[in-house]
Structure formats: structure tokens, C-alpha cells
Write a protein that holds these residues in place. Structure first.
Motif, PDB file in Angstrom:
ATOM      1  N   ARG A  20      10.726 -12.343   3.576  1.00 11.69           N
ATOM      2  CA  ARG A  20      10.325 -13.605   4.212  1.00 11.69           C
ATOM      3  C   ARG A  20      10.464 -13.423   5.708  1.00 11.69           C
ATOM      4  NH1 ARG A  20      14.686 -18.461   4.749  1.00 11.69           N
ATOM      5  NH2 ARG A  20      13.430 -19.987   5.870  1.00 11.69           N
ATOM      6  N   ALA A  21       9.450 -13.813   6.454  1.00  9.56           N
ATOM      7  CA  ALA A  21       9.497 -13.679   7.908  1.00  9.56           C
ATOM      8  C   ALA A  21      10.472 -14.695   8.500  1.00  9.56           C
ATOM      9  CB  ALA A  21       8.110 -13.871   8.501  1.00  9.56           C
ATOM     10  N   LEU A  22      11.346 -14.218   9.360  1.00 11.98           N
ATOM     11  CA  LEU A  22      12.320 -15.101  10.034  1.00 11.98           C
ATOM     12  C   LEU A  22      11.986 -15.285  11.519  1.00 11.98           C
ATOM     13  CD1 LEU A  22      15.792 -13.794   8.762  1.00 11.98           C
ATOM     14  CD2 LEU A  22      14.603 -15.888   8.054  1.00 11.98           C
ATOM     15  N   ILE A  23      11.897 -14.170  12.213  1.00 12.02           N
ATOM     16  CA  ILE A  23      11.752 -14.158  13.665  1.00 12.02           C
ATOM     17  C   ILE A  23      10.625 -13.198  14.027  1.00 12.02           C
ATOM     18  CG2 ILE A  23      12.850 -13.538  15.875  1.00 12.02           C
ATOM     19  CD1 ILE A  23      14.222 -15.925  14.714  1.00 12.02           C
ATOM     20  N   TYR A  24       9.802 -13.582  15.007  1.00  9.87           N
ATOM     21  CA  TYR A  24       8.780 -12.667  15.504  1.00  9.87           C
ATOM     22  C   TYR A  24       8.714 -12.721  17.018  1.00  9.87           C
ATOM     23  CZ  TYR A  24       5.770 -16.840  15.754  1.00  9.87           C
ATOM     24  OH  TYR A  24       5.237 -18.079  16.042  1.00  9.87           O
ATOM     25  N   SER A  25       8.044 -11.710  17.575  1.00  9.75           N
ATOM     26  CA  SER A  25       7.954 -11.609  19.038  1.00  9.75           C
ATOM     27  C   SER A  25       9.327 -11.788  19.680  1.00  9.75           C
ATOM     28  CB  SER A  25       6.961 -12.634  19.595  1.00  9.75           C
ATOM     29  OG  SER A  25       5.662 -12.373  19.129  1.00  9.75           O
ATOM     30  N   THR A  26      10.285 -11.092  19.150  1.00 10.24           N
ATOM     31  CA  THR A  26      11.677 -11.053  19.640  1.00 10.24           C
ATOM     32  C   THR A  26      12.473 -12.297  19.283  1.00 10.24           C
ATOM     33  OG1 THR A  26      11.027  -9.659  21.512  1.00 10.24           O
ATOM     34  CG2 THR A  26      13.192 -10.736  21.634  1.00 10.24           C
ATOM     35  N   ASN A  27      11.936 -13.503  19.580  1.00 14.80           N
ATOM     36  CA  ASN A  27      12.807 -14.676  19.521  1.00 14.80           C
ATOM     37  C   ASN A  27      12.136 -15.954  19.033  1.00 14.80           C
ATOM     38  OD1 ASN A  27      11.137 -15.233  21.663  1.00 14.80           O
ATOM     39  ND2 ASN A  27      12.737 -15.162  23.223  1.00 14.80           N
ATOM     40  N   ILE A  28      10.986 -15.853  18.380  1.00 14.39           N
ATOM     41  CA  ILE A  28      10.292 -17.046  17.899  1.00 14.39           C
ATOM     42  C   ILE A  28      10.536 -17.186  16.402  1.00 14.39           C
ATOM     43  CG2 ILE A  28       8.094 -18.237  17.696  1.00 14.39           C
ATOM     44  CD1 ILE A  28       7.115 -16.563  20.082  1.00 14.39           C
ATOM     45  N   ARG A  29      11.045 -18.344  16.015  1.00 15.05           N
ATOM     46  CA  ARG A  29      11.307 -18.587  14.594  1.00 15.05           C
ATOM     47  C   ARG A  29      10.009 -18.841  13.839  1.00 15.05           C
ATOM     48  NH1 ARG A  29      15.841 -20.918  16.612  1.00 15.05           N
ATOM     49  NH2 ARG A  29      14.715 -22.862  17.032  1.00 15.05           N
ATOM     50  N   SER A  30       9.896 -18.232  12.695  1.00 13.06           N
ATOM     51  CA  SER A  30       8.745 -18.471  11.839  1.00 13.06           C
ATOM     52  C   SER A  30       8.839 -19.883  11.264  1.00 13.06           C
ATOM     53  CB  SER A  30       8.725 -17.437  10.721  1.00 13.06           C
ATOM     54  OG  SER A  30       7.496 -17.463  10.022  1.00 13.06           O
ATOM     55  N   SER A  31       7.728 -20.388  10.794  1.00  9.73           N
ATOM     56  CA  SER A  31       7.656 -21.744  10.285  1.00  9.73           C
ATOM     57  C   SER A  31       8.678 -21.986   9.179  1.00  9.73           C
ATOM     58  CB  SER A  31       6.242 -22.019   9.749  1.00  9.73           C
ATOM     59  OG  SER A  31       6.158 -23.295   9.176  1.00  9.73           O
ATOM     60  N   GLY A  32       9.444 -23.064   9.312  1.00  7.21           N
ATOM     61  CA  GLY A  32      10.391 -23.444   8.279  1.00  7.21           C
ATOM     62  C   GLY A  32      11.734 -22.741   8.340  1.00  7.21           C
TER      63      GLY A  32
END
Lengths: 110, 119
Positions: free
Chosen positions: A47-59
Motif C-alpha cells: 500500500r502506498a504511504l508516502i511519495y515524492s519524499t514527503n507527500i502522504r498518499s490518499s487516506g
């Protein structure tokens, strides 16, 4: 070949804070590697948590945060809960369309 | 709702072939790169292959180059991984995933399918 390094295991107490890191076997990591973090429980898809270093994935709850700490990407869980007990993987972009996952960190909450 | 439903997989002898499929729904398939990621038993994730929205660019991890072929059919909203010359070390759960370019993340994943290469 560059290896993406993560702590094999980590332990945190319920309500505690833990920082997992993701680095390179050679060289320093920067935002140019587009670090992202994934959570995986046994038998489930990541499950994706964080992307682009510091952006939280939806939900994703705001107790999860990402950053660069020194020469590593970091995933911090503030106020750990029992259901945060999972495997956590970072993945880095190496250029030329190539992505490399770290070996993963098994987080225990006890 | 975005869904990626995988099929294929199973037991195959070393040197054999297998084809995995990933059926997409709930989004405009033709506007996303798609990816295959695998996980050998008891180990971590490994990025395997990537295909551009229109299929014009395909990228592979070195260990599968020349043996695996990623493809897609945008008219059928599906992606495939043709695996030839399979080796014991290709044994893994294979996941298809959507790659969201703006955020550079694998945002939706299929349920995974087990490929076992054994004699």
C-alpha cells in the motif's frame, strides 16, 4: 550496482515514535531519487504511504510522515499503533526508468 | 473504483514459459504507465518492468532482460507479462501496479499471483 539500504527490523512501543531510513550503498540520497514508501502486511499487496519524499498518499493517517534526514530518506511514524506492525519498503528512482526497492524493514509494535 | 485484477501464474518447470495478465478498470488505462513488481518467498519487493502509456517504451530490470516481455492492450484495458526461459530464481508473487507519473508512485496494486518455477 547501487543497493538501497533499510534497517532489517525495528521495534517501537505503542504510542511511540519511530523513524525508518532508506539510503544508498554509495553516495547520498536526495529528492531527485523521488523516494516513496510502501506498507505491506503478510499476504497482502503493498500500500502506498508516502511519495515524492514527503507527500502522504490518499487516506494515509497523518501520523505517517516522510523527509530527508542527512543523506537518507526517512519515514517517521508518530504515535505508533498496533496495526502499524508491518513491513515497510522504500523505493528509489535510479534514472533511465529504473526503480529499485530497499530490502524492507520489519516493524514490530510492542 | 480503481481495480487491477490479475490472472495467470502457476507451476512451471525451469526453462518453461508463463504469461501473466492484469485487467484494469475504474480509470483511463491508456493514460498511465503500468508496472510489474515481484516478491520472492520471504524476501522483499523487486521492480521488474515498466511500460509507457502507449506501449512505446518498455524498461526491464537486468535480471529479466531478453526473457520477459511486458505488453499492453489499451483497447482491452489490460497488461501482460510474457515470461520465457524461466529460472528457479524467478519464483515469486508477481504484482501489477499502476504508476502515477505526477507523484512518481505505484498507487494501485493488483492482488498478486504466484509463479513457481520448479522441476
Amino acid at each position: 550496482q547501487t543497493v538501497v539500504t533499510q534497517e532489517p527490523s525495528f521495534s517501537v512501543s505503542p504510542g511511540g515514535t519511530v523513524t525508518l531510513t532508506c539510503g544508498l550503498s554509495s553516495g547520498s540520497l536526495s529528492t531527485n531519487y523521488h523516494p516513496s514508501w510502501y506498507q505491506q502486511t503478510p499476504g497482502q499487496a503493498p500500500r502506498a504511504l508516502i511519495y515524492s519524499t514527503n507527500i502522504r498518499s490518499s487516506g494515509v493517517p497523518d501520523r505517517f510522515s516522510g523527509s530527508i534526514v542527512g543523506s537518507k530518506a526517512a519515514l517517521t511514524i508518530t504515535g505508533a499503533q498496533a496495526d502499524d506492525e508491518s513491513d515497510y519498503y522504500c523505493v528509489l528512482y535510479m534514472g533511465s526508468g529504473i526503480w529499485v526497492f530497499g530490502g524492507g524493514t520489519k516493524l514490530t509494535v510492542l | 473504483e480503481v481495480q487491477l485484477v490479475q490472472s495467470g501464474g502457476g507451476l512451471v518447470q525451469p526453462g518453461g514459459s508463463l504469461r501473466l495478465s492484469c485487467a484494469a478498470s475504474g480509470f483511463t488505462f491508456s493514460t498511465y504507465w503500468m508496472t510489474w513488481v515481484r516478491q520472492a518467498p520471504g524476501t522483499g519487493l523487486e521492480w521488474v518492468a515498466h511500460i509507457k502509456e502507449d506501449g512505446s517504451q518498455k524498461i526491464y530490470v537486468d535480471s529479466v532482460k531478453g526473457r520477459f516481455t511486458i505488453s499492453r492492450d489499451n483497447a482491452k484495458n489490460s497488461m501482460s507479462l510474457q515470461m520465457n526461459s524461466l529460472r528457479v530464481e524467478d519464483t515469486a508473487v508477481y504484482y501489477c501496479a499502476r504508476w502515477e507519473r505526477a507523484g512518481e508512485l505505484f498507487d494501485y496494486w493488483g492482488q498478486g499471483t504466484l509463479v513457481t518455477v520448479s522441476s
